[in-house]
Scaffold this motif. Sequence first.
Motif, PDB file in Angstrom:
ATOM      1  N   CYS A 166       0.839  -1.212   0.000  1.00 38.73           N
ATOM      2  CA  CYS A 166       0.000   0.000   0.000  1.00 38.73           C
ATOM      3  C   CYS A 166       0.867   1.252   0.000  1.00 38.73           C
ATOM      4  O   CYS A 166       0.635   2.180  -0.784  1.00 38.73           O
ATOM      5  CB  CYS A 166      -0.922   0.020   1.213  1.00 38.73           C
ATOM      6  SG  CYS A 166      -2.226  -1.203   1.195  1.00 38.73           S
ATOM      7  N   GLN A 167       1.875   1.286   0.867  1.00 40.25           N
ATOM      8  CA  GLN A 167       2.748   2.461   0.960  1.00 40.25           C
ATOM      9  C   GLN A 167       3.462   2.718  -0.377  1.00 40.25           C
ATOM     10  O   GLN A 167       3.551   3.857  -0.838  1.00 40.25           O
ATOM     11  CB  GLN A 167       3.773   2.246   2.077  1.00 40.25           C
ATOM     12  CG  GLN A 167       4.481   3.475   2.524  1.00 40.25           C
ATOM     13  CD  GLN A 167       3.569   4.496   3.171  1.00 40.25           C
ATOM     14  OE1 GLN A 167       3.526   5.635   2.708  1.00 40.25           O
ATOM     15  NE2 GLN A 167       2.844   4.130   4.206  1.00 40.25           N
ATOM     16  N   ARG A 168       3.939   1.644  -1.004  1.00 43.03           N
ATOM     17  CA  ARG A 168       4.623   1.777  -2.289  1.00 43.03           C
ATOM     18  C   ARG A 168       3.675   2.340  -3.350  1.00 43.03           C
ATOM     19  O   ARG A 168       4.035   3.221  -4.126  1.00 43.03           O
ATOM     20  CB  ARG A 168       5.190   0.423  -2.720  1.00 43.03           C
ATOM     21  CG  ARG A 168       6.084   0.487  -3.939  1.00 43.03           C
ATOM     22  CD  ARG A 168       6.770  -0.833  -4.258  1.00 43.03           C
ATOM     23  NE  ARG A 168       5.832  -1.918  -4.499  1.00 43.03           N
ATOM     24  CZ  ARG A 168       5.570  -2.915  -3.655  1.00 43.03           C
ATOM     25  NH1 ARG A 168       6.185  -2.978  -2.491  1.00 43.03           N
ATOM     26  NH2 ARG A 168       4.704  -3.858  -3.957  1.00 43.03           N
ATOM     27  N   LYS A 169       2.428   1.873  -3.354  1.00 42.17           N
ATOM     28  CA  LYS A 169       1.429   2.365  -4.312  1.00 42.17           C
ATOM     29  C   LYS A 169       1.126   3.845  -4.047  1.00 42.17           C
ATOM     30  O   LYS A 169       1.039   4.640  -4.985  1.00 42.17           O
ATOM     31  CB  LYS A 169       0.134   1.550  -4.228  1.00 42.17           C
ATOM     32  CG  LYS A 169       0.265   0.120  -4.669  1.00 42.17           C
ATOM     33  CD  LYS A 169       0.390   0.045  -6.172  1.00 42.17           C
ATOM     34  CE  LYS A 169       0.365  -1.391  -6.633  1.00 42.17           C
ATOM     35  NZ  LYS A 169       0.394  -1.512  -8.083  1.00 42.17           N
ATOM     36  N   PHE A 170       0.949   4.211  -2.796  1.00 41.18           N
ATOM     37  CA  PHE A 170       0.658   5.608  -2.451  1.00 41.18           C
ATOM     38  C   PHE A 170       1.817   6.518  -2.861  1.00 41.18           C
ATOM     39  O   PHE A 170       1.610   7.574  -3.435  1.00 41.18           O
ATOM     40  CB  PHE A 170       0.405   5.769  -0.957  1.00 41.18           C
ATOM     41  CG  PHE A 170      -0.871   5.136  -0.460  1.00 41.18           C
ATOM     42  CD1 PHE A 170      -1.800   4.599  -1.334  1.00 41.18           C
ATOM     43  CD2 PHE A 170      -1.139   5.086   0.886  1.00 41.18           C
ATOM     44  CE1 PHE A 170      -2.966   4.027  -0.876  1.00 41.18           C
ATOM     45  CE2 PHE A 170      -2.311   4.516   1.361  1.00 41.18           C
ATOM     46  CZ  PHE A 170      -3.222   3.985   0.475  1.00 41.18           C
ATOM     47  N   PRO A 199       4.196  11.085  -4.389  1.00 41.34           N
ATOM     48  CA  PRO A 199       5.361  10.973  -3.501  1.00 41.34           C
ATOM     49  C   PRO A 199       5.282  11.923  -2.310  1.00 41.34           C
ATOM     50  O   PRO A 199       4.876  13.072  -2.435  1.00 41.34           O
ATOM     51  CB  PRO A 199       6.532  11.344  -4.418  1.00 41.34           C
ATOM     52  CG  PRO A 199       6.046  11.061  -5.794  1.00 41.34           C
ATOM     53  CD  PRO A 199       4.572  11.371  -5.774  1.00 41.34           C
ATOM     54  N   ASN A 200       5.659  11.401  -1.162  1.00 43.48           N
ATOM     55  CA  ASN A 200       5.619  12.152   0.090  1.00 43.48           C
ATOM     56  C   ASN A 200       6.879  11.784   0.871  1.00 43.48           C
ATOM     57  O   ASN A 200       7.213  10.610   0.974  1.00 43.48           O
ATOM     58  CB  ASN A 200       4.358  11.755   0.873  1.00 43.48           C
ATOM     59  CG  ASN A 200       4.113  12.625   2.079  1.00 43.48           C
ATOM     60  OD1 ASN A 200       4.876  13.519   2.389  1.00 43.48           O
ATOM     61  ND2 ASN A 200       3.027  12.341   2.770  1.00 43.48           N
ATOM     62  N   PRO A 201       7.603  12.770   1.436  1.00 47.00           N
ATOM     63  CA  PRO A 201       8.823  12.433   2.177  1.00 47.00           C
ATOM     64  C   PRO A 201       8.551  11.566   3.415  1.00 47.00           C
ATOM     65  O   PRO A 201       9.414  10.824   3.852  1.00 47.00           O
ATOM     66  CB  PRO A 201       9.406  13.786   2.575  1.00 47.00           C
ATOM     67  CG  PRO A 201       8.339  14.793   2.349  1.00 47.00           C
ATOM     68  CD  PRO A 201       7.359  14.204   1.388  1.00 47.00           C
TER      69      PRO A 201
END
Length: 83
Positions: A29-33, A38-40
């Motif tokens: 999920c994090q990789r897809k988001f 992109p978010n630092p």
Amino acid sequence: MEGPPGVYRLVVPVSLEEALDEDHILETCQRKFQRFHPNPQPYEIVLYDSYVVHQRVAATFRKGRIIVVGDAAHLNSPIGAMA
């Protein structure tokens, strides 16, 4: 549908090779988001779920005087019903 400010829903496809087991689904999920926006910092994931889309279509649309059309001719993916 309105939700709390700052909470968004992201619905994305995953390949059969991507890990959706309990130990890896949050990483997926994090990789897809991050790929989408992109978010630092890692995103706070409030809720997640996965499902398999089944495509079902009538084998024939006409038999004699009977015609199958519209929603009777197919089964929608759950994503089509999300508001």
